[in-house]
Design an enzyme around this catalytic site. Structure first.
Site, mmCIF file in Angstrom:
data_model
loop_
_atom_site.group_PDB
_atom_site.id
_atom_site.type_symbol
_atom_site.label_atom_id
_atom_site.label_comp_id
_atom_site.label_asym_id
_atom_site.label_seq_id
_atom_site.Cartn_x
_atom_site.Cartn_y
_atom_site.Cartn_z
ATOM 1 N N SER A 131 -8.474 -19.836 -42.453
ATOM 2 C CA SER A 131 -8.254 -19.351 -43.820
ATOM 3 C C SER A 131 -8.078 -17.842 -43.849
ATOM 4 O O SER A 131 -8.858 -17.097 -43.253
ATOM 5 C CB SER A 131 -9.445 -19.722 -44.714
ATOM 6 N N SER B 180 -4.040 -20.675 -46.546
ATOM 7 C CA SER B 180 -4.970 -21.197 -47.534
ATOM 8 C C SER B 180 -5.727 -22.410 -47.009
ATOM 9 O O SER B 180 -6.952 -22.428 -47.002
ATOM 10 C CB SER B 180 -4.214 -21.573 -48.814
ATOM 11 N N ASP C 290 -4.638 -17.784 -54.360
ATOM 12 C CA ASP C 290 -5.564 -17.756 -53.233
ATOM 13 C C ASP C 290 -5.337 -16.497 -52.401
ATOM 14 O O ASP C 290 -4.851 -16.555 -51.277
ATOM 15 C CB ASP C 290 -5.417 -19.011 -52.362
ATOM 16 N N HIS D 30 -10.298 -17.549 -51.560
ATOM 17 C CA HIS D 30 -11.505 -18.376 -51.446
ATOM 18 C C HIS D 30 -12.445 -17.817 -50.386
ATOM 19 O O HIS D 30 -13.620 -18.176 -50.366
ATOM 20 C CB HIS D 30 -11.153 -19.846 -51.188
ATOM 21 N N GLY E 145 -11.596 -22.007 -40.327
ATOM 22 C CA GLY E 145 -11.693 -20.640 -39.831
ATOM 23 C C GLY E 145 -10.370 -19.906 -39.845
ATOM 24 O O GLY E 145 -10.316 -18.679 -39.746
#
Length: 357
Positions: free
Chosen positions: A313, A328, A232, A203, A311
Site C-alpha cells: 500500500s 491502493s 486514497d 489509508h 505492505g
C-alpha cells in the site's frame, strides 16, 4: 470525464497534434484492435499529451482512450460525427463506439445505487466500450445474482467477471515506511517551495501522524494531509533534514528516475514498486474505477494486472520515468496475474500543490 466548451474542441486538439508532430493520416476504425492486448507498450510523451487533451476537450463526445495492442498508438473513441471529424483532423486514430461517456457513467451510477457490495469494483474499459465489474471470492451467490440482474437491465453496457481472493487495502502490521504499528510503502518523492515530501496511500496516512523508515526507528516525516475513503492519497513532509532523490527503488540495486506525472491509459504497460512484492509488471485494464472496500469505497481509481500483497500500500505505479499512481489494494495475485488498484497520482499532486522531481 471533465466537460469543457465545445467551441474549443477542434482548436485544442489541432494545437496538440501540431506541437507533437502527430501524423496527418489517422487509422480508420477497421485498423483498431479492441481486444485485450497480448503485449502492452508504454505510451510516448505525445500519447500521454493527446490523452490529456482528449479528456480535457472532447468531453462527452468521447467514451475514453486506449493503446492499440498491435501498433501502440493511442485510440480515441468517439460517439458523434463532429468529434470523429475533429479527432481525425488532429491526426488521432479514431474508433466509433455505440455507448457514450454519459451512458457508461449512468451504468456506474446504477451500480452505485443498486449493487454497491463489499468485494466488488467497477470501471470503464474503452476497448470493449463497457463498464467491467469484478467480484471477488467474498461476494455471495445471492449478491452475484443481484449484480447480474442489475447488469441485465443495462443492455450490454456492463460485463461481469469473478476474480480470486478478496479486495483489501494492503497494509501490513509490523520494511518501507512505518506508522501506527503498520507498514506501508512510499510512492514518490515530491516538492513544493523547496520543501521535500513523499506521497503514499491515504489509508496509510490515516493510521499515524509520524512516519519512520524502520520499525521503531526515529521519525523521518510528519503527515500533512490524508484522504480516505473516497480518495486514497496522503502526504508526509520530511522533517529529518534529508533531501532524498526523486527516484523509485527497483529492488535490484538500481533506481528509476521520475521526471513527470500523467494519467494511465488503458492497454499500457506499468510497473509497481512496493516493499513486499518489490517490482511487478502489468497492464492497465480499466479507468474511473470504483472499489468497494470493507471500510468504504474509493472512486476514480485505475485497475491493472500487476501483482501485489500486504505492505505494498502506498507504493509506486509508474512507466519509465512517468509517475502514474499510488498503490491502493488488490484482490491478491494468481501466478503472474494480479488486480492491483492505484490512485491516480496526478489528482494527489494537484490536491497538495506538489510536483515530482
Amino acid at each position: 470525464m471533465r466537460r469543457d466548451s465545445r467551441a474549443r474542441l477542434g482548436l485544442s486538439l489541432l494545437l496538440v497534434a501540431g506541437a507533437l508532430g502527430l501524423g496527418a493520416a489517422p487509422a480508420t476504425a477497421a485498423d483498431v484492435h479492441s481486444a485485450t492486448p497480448t503485449t502492452a507498450a508504454i505510451p510516448s510523451a505525445s500519447a500521454y499529451a493527446l490523452d490529456a487533451a482528449v479528456e480535457r476537450t472532447l468531453g462527452a463526445d468521447t467514451a475514453g482512450t486506449y493503446l492499440d495492442s498491435r501498433t501502440g498508438n493511442l485510440v480515441v473513441t468517439v460517439t458523434t460525427d463532429r468529434a470523429e471529424e475533429q479527432a481525425r483532423a488532429a491526426g488521432a486514430t479514431v474508433r466509433r463506439v455505440a455507448r457514450s461517456a454519459a451512458q457508461l457513467d449512468a451504468a456506474m451510477e446504477t451500480l452505485e445505487a443498486e449493487a454497491k457490495i463489499t468485494g466488488t469494483s467497477w470501471g470503464v474499459d474503452p476497448r470493449t466500450n463497457q463498464v467491467v465489474v469484478e467480484a471477488d471470492s467474498s461476494v455471495s451467490v445471492r449478491d452475484m445474482a443481484r449484480i447480474e440482474a442489475v447488469a441485465e437491465r443495462l443492455d450490454g453496457a456492463v460485463a461481469i467477471k469473478r476474480v480470486p481472493g478478496e479486495f483489501r487495502r494492503e497494509v501490513l502490521g509490523g520494511g518501507a515506511i512505518y506508522g501506527g504499528g503498520s507498514r506501508c510503502s512510499a510512492a514518490f518523492n515530491v516538492t513544493k517551495g523547496g520543501a521535500r515530501y513523499f506521497v503514499t496511500a491515504g489509508h496509510c496516512t490515516n493510521l499515524s501522524a509520524n512516519w519512520s523508515a524502520s520499525s521503531g526507528g526515529s521519525v523521518i516525516g510528519v503527515r500533512e494531509g490524508t484522504s480516505f475513503p473516497t480518495n486514497d492519497y496522503g502526504i508526509v513532509r520530511y522533517t529529518d533534514g534529508s533531501s532524498p532523490a526523486g527516484t523509485v527503488d527497483l529492488y535490484n540495486g538500481s533506481t528509476q528516475d521520475i521526471t513527470s506525472a500523467a494519467n494511465a491509459v488503458v492497454g499500457q504497460a506499468i510497473r509497481k514498486s512496493g516493499s513486499t512484492t518489490q517490482v511487478t509488471s502489468g497492464t492497465v485494464t480499466a479507468v474511473n474505477v470504483t472499489v468497494n472496500y470493507g471500510d468504504g469505497p474509493v472512486h476514480g481509481m485505475v485497475r491493472t494486472t500487476a501483482c501485489s500483497a500486504g505492505g505494498d500500500s502506498g507504493g509506486a505505479h509508474f512507466a519509465g520515468s512517468v509517475a502514474l499512481g499510488i498503490h491502493s489494494g488488490s484482490s491478491g495475485c494468481s501466478g503472474t496475474s494480479g488486480s492491483a488498484i492505484h490512485q491516480p497520482v496526478v489528482e494527489a499532486l494537484s490536491a497538495y500543490g506538489v510536483t515530482v522531481y
